[in-house]
Scaffold this motif. Structure first.
Motif, PDB file in Angstrom:
ATOM      1  N   ALA A  26       0.818  -1.217   0.000  1.00 43.98           N
ATOM      2  CA  ALA A  26       0.000   0.000   0.000  1.00 43.98           C
ATOM      3  C   ALA A  26       0.847   1.260   0.000  1.00 43.98           C
ATOM      4  O   ALA A  26       0.313   2.369  -0.067  1.00 43.98           O
ATOM      5  N   VAL A  27       2.168   1.111   0.066  1.00 46.26           N
ATOM      6  CA  VAL A  27       3.085   2.256   0.048  1.00 46.26           C
ATOM      7  C   VAL A  27       4.252   1.911  -0.868  1.00 46.26           C
ATOM      8  O   VAL A  27       4.502   0.732  -1.149  1.00 46.26           O
ATOM      9  N   PRO A  28       4.987   2.917  -1.358  1.00 49.94           N
ATOM     10  CA  PRO A  28       6.185   2.617  -2.150  1.00 49.94           C
ATOM     11  C   PRO A  28       7.195   1.839  -1.301  1.00 49.94           C
ATOM     12  O   PRO A  28       7.307   2.076  -0.087  1.00 49.94           O
ATOM     13  N   PRO A  29       7.933   0.901  -1.898  1.00 48.62           N
ATOM     14  CA  PRO A  29       8.888   0.074  -1.139  1.00 48.62           C
ATOM     15  C   PRO A  29       9.891   0.893  -0.325  1.00 48.62           C
ATOM     16  O   PRO A  29      10.271   0.496   0.782  1.00 48.62           O
ATOM     17  N   GLU A  30      10.294   2.049  -0.860  1.00 46.51           N
ATOM     18  CA  GLU A  30      11.304   2.858  -0.164  1.00 46.51           C
ATOM     19  C   GLU A  30      10.768   3.482   1.121  1.00 46.51           C
ATOM     20  O   GLU A  30      11.547   3.982   1.952  1.00 46.51           O
ATOM     21  N   GLU A  31       9.464   3.467   1.321  1.00 49.91           N
ATOM     22  CA  GLU A  31       8.893   4.007   2.560  1.00 49.91           C
ATOM     23  C   GLU A  31       8.874   2.995   3.703  1.00 49.91           C
ATOM     24  O   GLU A  31       8.543   3.343   4.838  1.00 49.91           O
ATOM     25  N   LEU A  32       9.226   1.742   3.423  1.00 48.44           N
ATOM     26  CA  LEU A  32       9.275   0.734   4.475  1.00 48.44           C
ATOM     27  C   LEU A  32      10.517   0.955   5.325  1.00 48.44           C
ATOM     28  O   LEU A  32      11.631   1.011   4.805  1.00 48.44           O
ATOM     29  N   GLY A  33      10.330   1.094   6.620  1.00 48.68           N
ATOM     30  CA  GLY A  33      11.457   1.380   7.511  1.00 48.68           C
ATOM     31  C   GLY A  33      11.678   0.276   8.525  1.00 48.68           C
ATOM     32  O   GLY A  33      10.815  -0.580   8.754  1.00 48.68           O
ATOM     33  N   SER A  34      12.862   0.282   9.133  1.00 46.71           N
ATOM     34  CA  SER A  34      13.230  -0.694  10.148  1.00 46.71           C
ATOM     35  C   SER A  34      13.775   0.020  11.375  1.00 46.71           C
ATOM     36  O   SER A  34      14.304   1.133  11.281  1.00 46.71           O
ATOM     37  N   THR A  35      13.660  -0.637  12.513  1.00 51.45           N
ATOM     38  CA  THR A  35      14.269  -0.147  13.749  1.00 51.45           C
ATOM     39  C   THR A  35      15.102  -1.270  14.333  1.00 51.45           C
ATOM     40  O   THR A  35      14.643  -2.410  14.439  1.00 51.45           O
ATOM     41  N   ALA A  36      16.329  -0.948  14.709  1.00 53.48           N
ATOM     42  CA  ALA A  36      17.255  -1.969  15.196  1.00 53.48           C
ATOM     43  C   ALA A  36      17.540  -1.789  16.679  1.00 53.48           C
ATOM     44  O   ALA A  36      17.491  -0.676  17.210  1.00 53.48           O
ATOM     45  N   SER A  37      17.838  -2.897  17.333  1.00 51.78           N
ATOM     46  CA  SER A  37      18.467  -2.893  18.650  1.00 51.78           C
ATOM     47  C   SER A  37      19.860  -3.477  18.438  1.00 51.78           C
ATOM     48  O   SER A  37      20.283  -3.714  17.306  1.00 51.78           O
ATOM     49  N   THR A  38      20.585  -3.723  19.508  1.00 50.57           N
ATOM     50  CA  THR A  38      21.892  -4.357  19.371  1.00 50.57           C
ATOM     51  C   THR A  38      21.784  -5.682  18.640  1.00 50.57           C
ATOM     52  O   THR A  38      22.640  -6.032  17.827  1.00 50.57           O
ATOM     53  N   TRP A  39      20.690  -6.415  18.884  1.00 44.93           N
ATOM     54  CA  TRP A  39      20.613  -7.810  18.485  1.00 44.93           C
ATOM     55  C   TRP A  39      19.845  -8.071  17.200  1.00 44.93           C
ATOM     56  O   TRP A  39      20.036  -9.123  16.576  1.00 44.93           O
ATOM     57  N   GLU A  40      18.966  -7.171  16.805  1.00 44.58           N
ATOM     58  CA  GLU A  40      18.119  -7.448  15.648  1.00 44.58           C
ATOM     59  C   GLU A  40      17.696  -6.152  14.977  1.00 44.58           C
ATOM     60  O   GLU A  40      17.745  -5.079  15.568  1.00 44.58           O
ATOM     61  N   SER A  41      17.274  -6.284  13.717  1.00 45.59           N
ATOM     62  CA  SER A  41      16.689  -5.170  12.978  1.00 45.59           C
ATOM     63  C   SER A  41      15.322  -5.625  12.497  1.00 45.59           C
ATOM     64  O   SER A  41      15.212  -6.584  11.726  1.00 45.59           O
ATOM     65  N   ARG A  42      14.273  -4.946  12.978  1.00 45.36           N
ATOM     66  CA  ARG A  42      12.908  -5.387  12.696  1.00 45.36           C
ATOM     67  C   ARG A  42      12.202  -4.407  11.765  1.00 45.36           C
ATOM     68  O   ARG A  42      12.331  -3.188  11.914  1.00 45.36           O
ATOM     69  N   LEU A  43      11.453  -4.961  10.840  1.00 46.29           N
ATOM     70  CA  LEU A  43      10.626  -4.156   9.948  1.00 46.29           C
ATOM     71  C   LEU A  43       9.533  -3.477  10.770  1.00 46.29           C
ATOM     72  O   LEU A  43       8.856  -4.119  11.576  1.00 46.29           O
ATOM     73  N   ASP A  44       9.380  -2.157  10.593  1.00 51.43           N
ATOM     74  CA  ASP A  44       8.402  -1.415  11.400  1.00 51.43           C
ATOM     75  C   ASP A  44       6.966  -1.765  11.031  1.00 51.43           C
ATOM     76  O   ASP A  44       6.117  -1.949  11.908  1.00 51.43           O
ATOM     77  N   SER A  45       6.676  -1.823   9.744  1.00 49.36           N
ATOM     78  CA  SER A  45       5.316  -2.138   9.291  1.00 49.36           C
ATOM     79  C   SER A  45       5.384  -2.606   7.841  1.00 49.36           C
ATOM     80  O   SER A  45       6.372  -2.373   7.138  1.00 49.36           O
ATOM     81  N   LEU A  46       4.314  -3.262   7.419  1.00 44.28           N
ATOM     82  CA  LEU A  46       4.220  -3.725   6.036  1.00 44.28           C
ATOM     83  C   LEU A  46       2.764  -3.560   5.590  1.00 44.28           C
ATOM     84  O   LEU A  46       1.988  -4.514   5.542  1.00 44.28           O
ATOM     85  N   PRO A  47       2.367  -2.304   5.278  1.00 46.31           N
ATOM     86  CA  PRO A  47       0.976  -2.045   4.907  1.00 46.31           C
ATOM     87  C   PRO A  47       0.648  -2.602   3.520  1.00 46.31           C
ATOM     88  O   PRO A  47       1.401  -2.403   2.569  1.00 46.31           O
ATOM     89  N   VAL A  48      -0.475  -3.313   3.437  1.00 48.30           N
ATOM     90  CA  VAL A  48      -0.875  -3.946   2.171  1.00 48.30           C
ATOM     91  C   VAL A  48      -2.347  -3.666   1.903  1.00 48.30           C
ATOM     92  O   VAL A  48      -3.110  -3.307   2.810  1.00 48.30           O
ATOM     93  N   GLU A  49      -2.706  -3.850   0.651  1.00 49.48           N
ATOM     94  CA  GLU A  49      -4.100  -3.744   0.208  1.00 49.48           C
ATOM     95  C   GLU A  49      -4.442  -5.002  -0.583  1.00 49.48           C
ATOM     96  O   GLU A  49      -3.572  -5.666  -1.156  1.00 49.48           O
ATOM     97  N   PHE A  50      -5.751  -5.298  -0.647  1.00 50.83           N
ATOM     98  CA  PHE A  50      -6.220  -6.473  -1.392  1.00 50.83           C
ATOM     99  C   PHE A  50      -7.732  -6.337  -1.548  1.00 50.83           C
ATOM    100  O   PHE A  50      -8.373  -5.520  -0.875  1.00 50.83           O
TER     101      PHE A  50
END
Length: 420
Positions: A390-414
């Motif tokens: 539902a958004v351009p791929p470049e708008e997908l962001g991540s947040t990391a801690s020391t141990w992992e980097s997690r995708l913030d959200s993945l908005p979709v439509e259908f």
């Protein structure tokens, strides 16, 4: 480095950082949360395959960046022990039991914290319990819960596949597998995330997890069932109460965090590549090949805690002292230019990535995690074949801690699903 900084570092000990005469790199804070890959690249240029870093609370450690050095550390427990009781900073009183990194690095009575015969005894109980769980309809459970989660948003025509699917599905399966009530799942999702995130809440959320699992062990001791908790309680290895609870914690945290993160990254890879998406929907592409790519490029754990040098030794051209902490850069090792000079080259069929660790402590539940991901993606695409970002791929962001980097959200439509 100014005098006050130098004094504070020396107070920590003759720590790894102090060997280099430069301000240390912190693996926590704003830069680490937004650009961990940039930090790894800079450290590799400055220090080579092993670099001195500071963890939360300015705890000194060595970050292993090179693929071959990661393999050396993971495959040689006699040189690099998992037993945190030999950690010099902790042993000599420089690390408080209340440190937010203790839930990730500190010793506990589980197989991950042991080597040799104690490790074999406890790991045998975990492996047998997981194998029994896998034969008790794990694929059926994943299919059921995947459909149930999709039902919750199918009428809306849109969803966030991180919050609504990837974070939920593994925990639903795990609560069933461990023998927990489904109602505990939401609280445990939050607490697992906080333990990995670190900070002030890490210890409190770790205590919450331990309380829920201690209550589970007591219930299953009185009323056994066909679940992982009962399998640990009844195993011939004779685990005591603390060992049972610690292994329930280990499986819960490790399995949920890694599987939910990997599921989100696989969905991101599929939905940002139309060729992969159409190949999966048509059946021409196998989801396992996409999972393999993601495990190379964005492993669910970026950094694995921890190993402790059993003697003074050389690693990556650096002198590591007995009792010093090493943390394993799985993401950095997978992208090591010495073994992967071109990260764009396809890695299908190559399973020598570091995503599941290596050596005697290699993840024993990886087949269950992969089943959750492969079935979860398959059911989603079957139910929602016109799924799109539902958004351009470049708008997908991540947040990391020391141990992992997690995708913030993945908005979709259908298309809204019509029920008969």
């Amino acid at each position: 480095m100014n005098d006050s900084t130098d004094n504070s570092l020396q107070a920590v000990r003759g720590c790894p950082v102090a060997h280099h005469g430069a301000d240390p790199t912190r693996l926590y804070g704003p830069e680490a949360a937004t650009d961990p890959a940039g930090i790894y690249e800079r450290l590799r240029k400055e220090h080579g395959s092993v670099a001195p870093v500071l963890l939360e609370g300015d705890v000194p450690a060595w970050l292993v960046l090179g693929y071959r050095d990661n393999r050396r550390v993971l495959d040689n427990p006699r040189q690099f022990s998992r037993d945190a009781r030999i950690w010099r900073d902790w042993r000599e009183g420089r690390i408080e039991e209340t440190s937010p990194i203790m839930p990730m690095v500190g010793w506990r009575p589980d197989c991950v914290s042991q080597d040799g015969e104690p490790h074999r005894r406890l790991r045998g109980a975990v492996t047998d319990g997981l194998q029994a769980a896998a034969t008790r309809g794990i694929r059926r459970h994943v299919t059921y819960f995947a459909n149930k989660q999709i039902d919750a948003f199918a009428d809306a025509g849109r969803a966030d596949l991180v919050a609504d699917y990837a974070e939920q599905l593994p925990m639903l399966v795990l609560t069933r597998m461990l023998g927990l009530p489904a109602a505990d799942g939401q609280r445990l999702i939050e607490s697992c995330a906080e333990v990995f995130k670190g900070g002030e809440g890490a210890l409190e959320h770790n205590d919450r997890i331990m309380q829920i699992l201690a209550e589970l062990a007591e219930r299953k001791r009185a009323e056994p069932g066909s679940d992982f908790a009962t399998a640990l309680l009844e195993h011939p290895a004779g685990l005591d109460h603390d060992e049972v609870v610690s292994h329930l914690r280990l499986v819960l945290i490790a399995a949920h965090t890694t599987t939910s993160n990997l599921l989100a990254r696989v969905l991101q890879r599929v939905l940002t590549d139309s060729a992969r998406l159409s190949g999966l929907v048509s059946g021409e592409l196998n989801i396992s090949s996409v999972v393999e790519e993601v495990m190379w490029d964005t492993p669910p754990l970026s950094v694995l805690p921890g190993r402790f040098a059993t003697a003074d030794l050389e690693l990556g051209g650096h002198h590591v002292q007995e009792g010093e902490l090493l943390i394993l850069g799985l993401a950095a090792g997978n992208l090591d230019p010495e073994v992967r000079p071109d990260s764009a080259v396809a890695v299908q069929g190559n399973q020598s990535h570091l995503a599941f660790s290596s050596g005697p402590h290699e993840c024993p539940g990886q087949n269950i995690g992969q089943s959750i991901i492969e079935i979860g993606v398959g059911v989603l695409l079957l139910r929602l074949p016109d799924l799109r970002l539902a958004v351009p791929p470049e708008e997908l962001g991540s947040t990391a801690s020391t141990w992992e980097s997690r995708l913030d959200s993945l908005p979709v439509e259908f298309a809204v699903q019509v029920h008969n």
